[in-house]
Design a protein around this motif. Sequence first.
Motif, PDB file in Angstrom:
ATOM      1  N   SER A   2       0.836  -1.196   0.000  1.00  0.00           N
ATOM      2  CA  SER A   2       0.000   0.000   0.000  1.00  0.00           C
ATOM      3  C   SER A   2       0.879   1.258   0.000  1.00  0.00           C
ATOM      4  CB  SER A   2      -0.917   0.004   1.219  1.00  0.00           C
ATOM      5  OG  SER A   2      -0.161   0.239   2.382  1.00  0.00           O
ATOM      6  N   ALA A   3       0.259   2.371  -0.282  1.00  0.00           N
ATOM      7  CA  ALA A   3       0.993   3.633  -0.358  1.00  0.00           C
ATOM      8  C   ALA A   3       1.554   4.021   1.012  1.00  0.00           C
ATOM      9  CB  ALA A   3       0.084   4.733  -0.892  1.00  0.00           C
ATOM     10  N   VAL A   4       0.796   3.747   2.068  1.00  0.00           N
ATOM     11  CA  VAL A   4       1.254   4.101   3.410  1.00  0.00           C
ATOM     12  C   VAL A   4       2.449   3.235   3.800  1.00  0.00           C
ATOM     13  CG1 VAL A   4       0.605   4.140   5.847  1.00  0.00           C
ATOM     14  CG2 VAL A   4      -1.012   4.900   4.115  1.00  0.00           C
ATOM     15  N   THR A   5       2.378   1.921   3.514  1.00  0.00           N
ATOM     16  CA  THR A   5       3.486   1.027   3.837  1.00  0.00           C
ATOM     17  C   THR A   5       4.732   1.412   3.055  1.00  0.00           C
ATOM     18  OG1 THR A   5       1.867  -0.719   4.185  1.00  0.00           O
ATOM     19  CG2 THR A   5       4.156  -1.397   4.004  1.00  0.00           C
ATOM     20  N   ALA A   6       4.552   1.748   1.785  1.00  0.00           N
ATOM     21  CA  ALA A   6       5.685   2.151   0.966  1.00  0.00           C
ATOM     22  C   ALA A   6       6.306   3.443   1.493  1.00  0.00           C
ATOM     23  CB  ALA A   6       5.242   2.333  -0.482  1.00  0.00           C
ATOM     24  N   LEU A   7       5.463   4.361   1.941  1.00  0.00           N
ATOM     25  CA  LEU A   7       5.971   5.624   2.468  1.00  0.00           C
ATOM     26  C   LEU A   7       6.766   5.379   3.766  1.00  0.00           C
ATOM     27  CD1 LEU A   7       6.030   8.700   2.153  1.00  0.00           C
ATOM     28  CD2 LEU A   7       4.015   8.794   3.591  1.00  0.00           C
ATOM     29  N   LEU A   8       6.233   4.506   4.638  1.00  0.00           N
ATOM     30  CA  LEU A   8       6.940   4.216   5.878  1.00  0.00           C
ATOM     31  C   LEU A   8       8.245   3.476   5.614  1.00  0.00           C
ATOM     32  CD1 LEU A   8       4.040   3.180   8.250  1.00  0.00           C
ATOM     33  CD2 LEU A   8       5.380   5.271   8.312  1.00  0.00           C
ATOM     34  N   ALA A   9       8.257   2.623   4.608  1.00  0.00           N
ATOM     35  CA  ALA A   9       9.467   1.875   4.291  1.00  0.00           C
ATOM     36  C   ALA A   9      10.492   2.744   3.574  1.00  0.00           C
ATOM     37  CB  ALA A   9       9.114   0.668   3.423  1.00  0.00           C
ATOM     38  N   GLY A  10      10.087   3.882   3.079  1.00  0.00           N
ATOM     39  CA  GLY A  10      11.008   4.792   2.406  1.00  0.00           C
ATOM     40  C   GLY A  10      11.192   4.491   0.928  1.00  0.00           C
ATOM     41  N   THR A  11      10.360   3.597   0.348  1.00  0.00           N
ATOM     42  CA  THR A  11      10.517   3.279  -1.070  1.00  0.00           C
ATOM     43  C   THR A  11       9.641   4.148  -1.954  1.00  0.00           C
ATOM     44  OG1 THR A  11       8.821   1.566  -0.879  1.00  0.00           O
ATOM     45  CG2 THR A  11      11.117   0.884  -0.575  1.00  0.00           C
ATOM     46  N   ALA A  12       8.681   4.845  -1.393  1.00  0.00           N
ATOM     47  CA  ALA A  12       7.791   5.692  -2.190  1.00  0.00           C
ATOM     48  C   ALA A  12       8.372   7.100  -2.292  1.00  0.00           C
ATOM     49  CB  ALA A  12       6.410   5.749  -1.561  1.00  0.00           C
TER      50      ALA A  12
END
Length: 122
Positions: A2-12
Motif C-alpha cells: 500500500s501507499a502508506v506502507t511504501a511511504l513508511l518503508a522509504g521506497t515511495a
Amino acid sequence: MSAVTALLAGTAAPPAPLPAARLSRPTVGFPTLPGGGGRAALAVECSSRPQKKGTKHHMKTRPKKTQPWDIKRRPTQYPPLPKLPPDWTLVAASATVDAEGAPATPAAVLEMAAAAAPAAAD
C-alpha cells in the motif's frame, strides 16, 4: 504494497510540496522533509524485546512438571469426615435458627427473652 506502507518503508516518493499558503499553518507532530518541502510521516517505533504482562508472564514462567513421577502424581485422597453428632446442625451463614429449629425473627427472640426473664427471677 500500500501507499502508506511504501511511504513508511522509504521506497515511495515523498508527496509533492504544499503551496505556500498551506505552509503558514503550524506543523505540530509532523516534521518537515529536508529541503523545505512537504511533511514526512511519523515513523512507528516498536520495542525489539517486548515484555509479557501480568497473566501472560505468570503462565509462561509458572513451575511445570517435567519428571514422570511428578506428572503422574494426583491430589491426596483423604478419608471422609465422620458424621456429626446429633446435637450439631449445619446452618447457612446468613440464616438464623432458634432452639426449636424454626427461623428466628426479631419479635420471636424478644418474646422468648421476655418469657425467660421472669422464670429466672423466681
